[in-house]
Design a protein around this motif. Sequence first.
Motif: not given
Length: 126
Positions: A80-105
């Motif tokens: 998912v990190t690779e996907l995030h980096r391959a798709l500029p300008g997108a707003t991402w939401h990644v979560h494990l059920d109710d727990l958001d997974v943070p993004w770090d550059e």
Amino acid sequence: MSVSLYYSARRTTPLTAVESAAVARIVAAHESSFPYRDQESLCLYSGDRTPPDEIVAGSTKMPLDLGRLLPVIVHVLDSVTELHRALPGATWHVHLDDLDVPWDESEGYALPGMCDADLAAELEGH
């Protein structure tokens, strides 16, 4: 009770041909290196299951086997990190059920302790 990791990217512009090829390459690389053939891995929804502004969306059901849990989380979040980096300008939401997974550059998507070798060994023993 099952737990799933969900991931989605929204953007007003659709995927370009280059971005679609990058997504396909990332998914293929993930599938070929995923360690468990009998476990659900990176699973992107088809276009008819996503809203018009969602350019990528999917989910992965987490294994009940604690020994497999961290390797699956690490592998899927790396993809998912690779996907995030391959798709500029997108707003991402990644979560494990109710727990958001943070993004770090620099690190991408990660949960605290998920790469801890001692924790992995402890879970593998269960």
